[in-house]
Design an enzyme around this catalytic site. Structure first.
Site, short mmCIF file in Angstrom:
data_model
loop_
_atom_site.label_atom_id
_atom_site.label_comp_id
_atom_site.label_asym_id
_atom_site.label_seq_id
_atom_site.Cartn_x
_atom_site.Cartn_y
_atom_site.Cartn_z
CG HIS A 43 -2.05 -1.24 1.76
ND1 HIS A 43 -3.05 -1.42 -0.14
CD2 HIS A 43 -2.79 -2.15 2.37
CE1 HIS A 43 -3.84 -2.33 0.50
NE2 HIS A 43 -2.56 -3.08 1.80
CG ASP A 98 -4.90 -6.37 -0.17
OD1 ASP A 98 -5.24 -7.39 0.79
OD2 ASP A 98 -5.49 -4.86 -0.02
#
Lengths: 445, 445
Positions: free
Chosen positions: B267, B318
């Site tokens: 991220h 993810d």
């Protein structure tokens, strides 16, 4: 009389309904029965059936740019140069063949109605074709070939910018003055049919002067035709408009009598607070084109504030960077999340309304976009058993459609009660082959 | 020895190369010949062939949430409650069946290597299974079933937040202390194989205290194993970390010896300027997961600044909101456009490198991710003749792949020289059916 039986159908509420029989006669839905078994004569529609989707903002010819404009760096304005080069290639014949394939791609994506924002009116140097509406006629014919409903939004485009003459390409867009635009647009009534209607568009406050905007608005009002305009897609437009007129584009359009329930502002990305209020109190539609707005680096428009003010959101594929209304729908919410850091500003039913009922209303088809008795028999079925959609639950089928499905999941599409896409194939057009052929011809390989 | 002939292949440059013959022996590419006709014995791969794609950040079990978490409003933190409820359902058997189907979906999307960020280690209440690595073994077996390469990123997760005990669900994630984590992780070496490797992960600075972070980093350094961590996905993490330690999460990780070329920050959405410099000078990877970062309202990370500072970008699916590496790749650039209002910060070749070579490197597979002699024979072919991709030109085929293609366009996938997906179907697994079955069982319909 025909019968279609849906495993699940969206009848307008917060969840889908099981075992729904839709009966049709001619172009209309004549009965909707929920919770009934599939009669033997019915076409069985697996997965989730939605009302047909309305693509409220399309420039069909931009499809030739897909992929090709992604080389190098630039801005909206440098992209526009590439788009103009593509426009320069087209004549009524090639435009017809290109649009037929592009509308075929839309049909495969579950789109049953297209709003074509059409400004490529004339031949080289701005010389009208023998039929001054030959290009518009090509688009209407293309929609007919593909089985789509169309609203041809005939667009007034008079100048290259505020106080700027049209350039070589833009001369093909211009009728010279608004009254000449109106005369040509009035002749379009011959193209109207049960599946094609005529609307008007002001290209933008850049391309049309205020007095001419009034002429276009009056033309549309006289016919109760829908009226569209590109508004505030880029900040530069706002700056130029404020400098020239002391008003935002929205305020200028309001001053010239444009804003009412027949009006759709396309993009509306960079708005002042007062602009948002004007759209809300006027009951306008706002057509967001989020995949294009991402592609062209426009920014994230104030979708939630516009909706809260009272505007209706609709959706368009615009530049055809992708043709996928599920992607457009979820992008409104996902981009809102990026901007606000909050989830759930736009729920799945409201995004589906944008893709169906609201889009149709903004294109003047108030009788389409809902699965209800008396409505037009346009609907779209998507699979819930593909790798993308498998694992959905009945109670969250609408959420799976909006947030997980894609155009590739659409399997059946019905317009006017007739099947135009069956098992993911267009019944009349080899869409991919026609796209490859006409784009290869126009752009070279 | 096998032969695959590609209409077009990406050999690492700015454009694709025509008529490429790939010869393989065992798990390796033994020859690459460009501009040659297709030999009769070769498998003919239509469209564009890319190196196999590496999904550098996966939580396989989040796939059960797709669609279902899109009802109502909330934040990352309320979404996490729903994710925990899903985690609570799993045991080694159901986890194996779920992951096998999810990895099957990845294979169909052209992913040949997955980095599974794995923290669901123990049974109810945190009681270890008879084999304390039963859950990790289930994931490795699932990747084998699906034909994927895997790096199991065994994740240290010790607390519910800074100074907060783990809650009921989180107890299943915790080994109690870092040395116990290290002991269990060391036993994972029995799971290593030519297609499976073991890496380490620090869940986050929320879930692991600084001294324990040092233990994990030392464990990874001793084995030259890759090390991953969630970093600064949400601003709240930054605020809590600064309050507790006077350091940003990145600075804390740097202080504890984490940042080097084996490290991937996942991220890295909300970074200080100094954080960006640290990642660049340390040669770290940054795994962006833009479809998840949209979904969870995380925000837009500084991809361009990180790359310019010297960090390598990789990509992950993810939360499995979508499994489509083309969508992840273009989302990096498209979201950058929304933030910067400029087009072309990340070109198609650099985004493809993120999806292939960089992702593999961050997972410890330096010998994969390029179509070159001596490299692992993993590759992915996508069609350029679907409605999404038709009309591409040879010179912009890479741009069409990144900006127009989707997982549905992948037709053949090869791992270790063997075909695992043919004509869009997995050769061993009925992926959609298995997804529907196992998710229905776990979540109910």
């Amino acid at each position: 009389m025909k019968a279609y039986w849906c495993e699940l159908a969206w009848l307008g509420g917060d969840t889908a309904t099981a075992d729904v029989l839709l009966q049709t006669s001619g172009d209309r839905i004549t009965a909707v029965h929920a919770g009934v078994p599939c009669p033997p004569e019915a076409v069985r529609l697996r997965g989730l059936t939605l009302p047909g989707m309305a693509n409220a903002h399309s420039h069909a010819f931009h499809r030739v740019l897909r992929g090709r404009t992604q080389v190098g760096t630039g801005s909206f304005w440098t992209w526009r140069e590439q788009m103009y080069a593509a426009a320069a290639q087209l004549n009524p014949d090639s435009y017809h063949r290109l649009a037929r394939a592009v509308y075929g791609e839309m049909a495969l994506a579950g789109i049953t109605c297209v709003g074509e924002f059409h400004y490529l009116h004339h031949g080289a140097g701005g010389t009208p074709y023998a039929d001054p509406n030959a290009m518009g006629a090509a688009l209407v014919a293309a929609a007919g070939d593909a089985g789509l409903r169309i609203t041809l939004l005939d667009t007034c485009y008079l100048r290259g910018g505020i106080g700027v003459e049209p350039n070589e390409t833009q001369r093909r867009f211009s009728d010279g003055d608004a009254l000449s635009w109106a005369a040509r647009a009035s002749a379009l009534s011959s193209l109207e049919s049960p599946t094609s209607r005529i609307g008007a568009a002001v290209h933008s406050v850049r391309a049309v002067d205020p007095a001419s905007i009034e002429v276009v608005a009056a033309w549309a009002a006289q016919r109760t035709a829908v009226l569209h305009a590109h508004v505030s897609e880029q900040k530069a437009e706002n700056e130029q408009c404020i400098e020239a007129y002391g008003l935002t584009p929205t305020a200028l359009l309001a001053e010239r009598g444009v804003l009412d329930a027949r009006f759709t502002a396309v993009h509306a990305t960079h708005l002042a607070v007062a602009d948002i209020g004007l759209y809300g109190t006027s009951g306008c539609s706002i057509c967001m084109c989020p995949t294009t707005e991402r592609d062209l680096a426009d920014g994230i428009g104030p979708a939630m504030q516009l909706r809260d003010a009272g505007a209706r959101l609709s959706l368009g594929t615009d530049s055809q960077a992708v043709i996928d209304m599920f992607e457009e729908a979820r992008a409104v919410e996902l981009d809102e999340r990026l901007a606000s850091r909050v989830r759930g500003s736009h729920d799945a039913p409201s995004l589906l309304r944008a893709a169906t009922r609201n889009g149709h209303a903004g294109l003047g088809w108030h009788e389409a976009g809902s699965l209800q008795v008396g409505g037009l028999a346009d609907f779209t079925s998507l699979r819930l058993d593909t790798v993308r959609t498998a694992g959905t639950s009945m109670v969250t089928a609408l959420e799976s459609a909006v947030f997980a499905a894609g155009a590739a999941d659409v399997h059946h599409v019905v317009v006017d009660g007739e099947i135009i896409v069956a098992d993911g194939r267009h019944v009349r057009i080899d869409v991919a082959a026609e796209l490859a052929s006409v784009i290869g011809e126009l752009m070279g390989q």
